[in-house]
Design a protein around this motif. Structure first.
Motif, short mmCIF file in Angstrom:
data_model
loop_
_atom_site.label_atom_id
_atom_site.label_comp_id
_atom_site.label_asym_id
_atom_site.label_seq_id
_atom_site.Cartn_x
_atom_site.Cartn_y
_atom_site.Cartn_z
N PRO A 215 51.06 51.68 77.01
CA PRO A 215 51.48 52.38 78.23
C PRO A 215 51.65 53.88 77.94
O PRO A 215 52.16 54.26 76.88
CB PRO A 215 52.82 51.72 78.58
CG PRO A 215 52.74 50.37 77.96
CD PRO A 215 51.95 50.54 76.70
N HIS A 216 51.21 54.70 78.87
CA HIS A 216 51.30 56.16 78.75
C HIS A 216 50.63 56.67 77.48
O HIS A 216 51.03 57.69 76.91
CB HIS A 216 52.77 56.62 78.78
CG HIS A 216 53.49 56.20 80.02
ND1 HIS A 216 54.82 56.50 80.26
CD2 HIS A 216 53.08 55.49 81.10
CE1 HIS A 216 55.18 56.00 81.42
NE2 HIS A 216 54.14 55.37 81.95
N ALA A 217 49.62 55.93 77.01
CA ALA A 217 48.90 56.29 75.77
C ALA A 217 49.84 56.50 74.61
O ALA A 217 49.66 57.38 73.77
CB ALA A 217 48.01 57.51 76.01
N GLU A 219 52.96 57.49 74.57
CA GLU A 219 54.10 58.41 74.79
C GLU A 219 54.51 59.11 73.49
O GLU A 219 55.67 59.07 73.07
CB GLU A 219 55.28 57.65 75.39
CG GLU A 219 56.35 58.51 76.06
CD GLU A 219 56.00 58.91 77.47
OE1 GLU A 219 55.55 60.05 77.64
OE2 GLU A 219 56.15 58.09 78.39
N GLU A 227 47.42 55.05 69.27
CA GLU A 227 46.69 56.22 69.77
C GLU A 227 46.59 57.29 68.67
O GLU A 227 45.53 57.85 68.40
CB GLU A 227 47.38 56.81 71.01
CG GLU A 227 47.19 56.00 72.27
CD GLU A 227 48.04 54.73 72.31
OE1 GLU A 227 47.74 53.85 73.13
OE2 GLU A 227 49.00 54.62 71.50
N PRO A 250 46.10 57.85 79.28
CA PRO A 250 46.84 56.71 79.86
C PRO A 250 46.00 56.09 80.97
O PRO A 250 45.59 56.79 81.90
CB PRO A 250 48.12 57.35 80.41
CG PRO A 250 48.19 58.71 79.78
CD PRO A 250 46.78 59.12 79.49
#
Length: 342
Positions: A215-217, A219, A227, A250
């Motif tokens: 989620p959200h690459a 964060e 990532e 994301p």
């Protein structure tokens, strides 16, 4: 016999005869534009097509039964019986017999594709459950064709007029995605995607977006480190070579804000991450293309749809698009080959 002297011969494996494969195939082939472009050969059974022609009132659909591809007629819809006796047809019901016929259709069509008797293959949807057995391990079309052509690396590539989405991991349980996601795997799929965009779609310098895994690459590491540790180094590696690769993005915001329109293709990390937005945006015109094979294979982007089988409500748009896309890729491949030779 040289069957290539006329229009390209496109094979269509009928899939599960209790699903919507026969219906969408017959409806798609009623489009006169296709008959000017191709010679269609359906691998299935004449009795199955006759059943649906009557049941669905498709009186304008006509076909010619042939014993083998050598008898192909270039002004007709050809049908090859892949089993001696057509199984009983029960629309919407999963049966072992239908699975055996679907597998026979795919196997014979694949053999003809490998031997150069057909120039592309379009696969109607089948049901893995009534094909897969301990003796016959069947995961999906992509894996079957990759093995048949002895290709170790292939790419499940979903394409439409609106977007193109490839997958790093495809038909694996979600819990296995993390262990399969490595720099080497991403690098391999990226290379396949770039090669396909150039050779199959005629895009000389493609722009590609990679999605993040978390989620959200991630964060910035708060929600995961894949990532930073796995995806970003591959992006940098390709960028350093002058290749237009960007990300990781994301996935929710990327599709929600229509950023996919800025790129020639998107590489998703796992199946649903890529296919949910793709099918939401392009369901009726989406095509599943297997990149990395030495031959052209496409299919509609939907399954057997047992719930609507035999009800004359199936939309043939994706099947029609799959046939047209096979023609376009075939033409593009041939053009690429000729320019490479020159």
């Amino acid at each position: 016999m040289n069957i290539r002297k006329n229009k390209p011969v496109i094979g269509i494996s009928i899939g599960d005869i209790n699903g919507i494969g026969a219906e969408v195939t017959m409806k798609a082939l009623q489009d006169n534009r296709l008959h000017k472009l191709i010679t269609p050969v359906i691998y299935g059974h004449g009795k199955a097509l006759s059943f649906y022609k009557k049941a669905l009132g498709l009186e304008d659909f006509n076909f010619m039964q042939i014993r083998s591809i050598e008898e192909v007629h270039h002004k007709k819809v050809n049908v090859i019986n892949v089993v001696p006796d057509c199984p009983e047809i029960h629309p919407g019901v999963e049966t072992v017999e239908a699975g055996k016929m679907a597998f026979a259709a795919l196997s014979q069509a694949t053999d003809d594709l490998k031997n150069g008797h057909i120039e592309a293959l379009v696969t109607a949807p089948l049901n893995k459950n009534n094909i897969h057995t301990p003796e016959n391990r069947f995961i999906g079309h992509t894996e079957f064709l990759s093995e048949a052509f002895e290709v170790e690396k292939s790419l499940m590539f979903m394409v439409s007029d609106d977007m193109r989405v490839g997958l790093v991991t495809s038909h694996v349980p979600l819990r296995q995605v993390n262990e399969l996601l490595t720099p080497a795997t991403i690098r391999e799929k990226l290379k396949l995607m770039i090669k396909s965009l150039k050779e199959d779609f005629g895009i000389a310098k493609p722009r590609i977006a990679l999605l993040g895994l978390n989620p959200h690459a991630g964060e910035d590491g708060l929600l995961g480190t894949e990532e930073h540790e796995i995806i970003q180094p591959v992006v940098k590696e390709f960028k350093d070579k002058g290749i237009l690769v960007f990300g990781p993005y994301p996935s929710d915001g990327f599709f929600g804000m229509m950023h996919y329109k800025k790129f020639d293709a998107v590489l998703a990390m796992y199946h649903d991450q890529g296919l949910i937005p793709f099918k939401t945006i392009s369901f009726e015109t989406g095509v599943n293309f297997t990149a990395g094979l030495p031959a052209v294979r496409t299919s509609p982007d939907h399954g057997t749809a047992y719930d609507i089988a035999g009800k004359n409500t199936a939309n043939e748009g994706s099947m029609r698009a799959a046939i047209f896309q096979a023609c376009e890729i075939l033409k593009q491949k041939q053009g690429w080959q000729e320019s490479s030779n020159n």
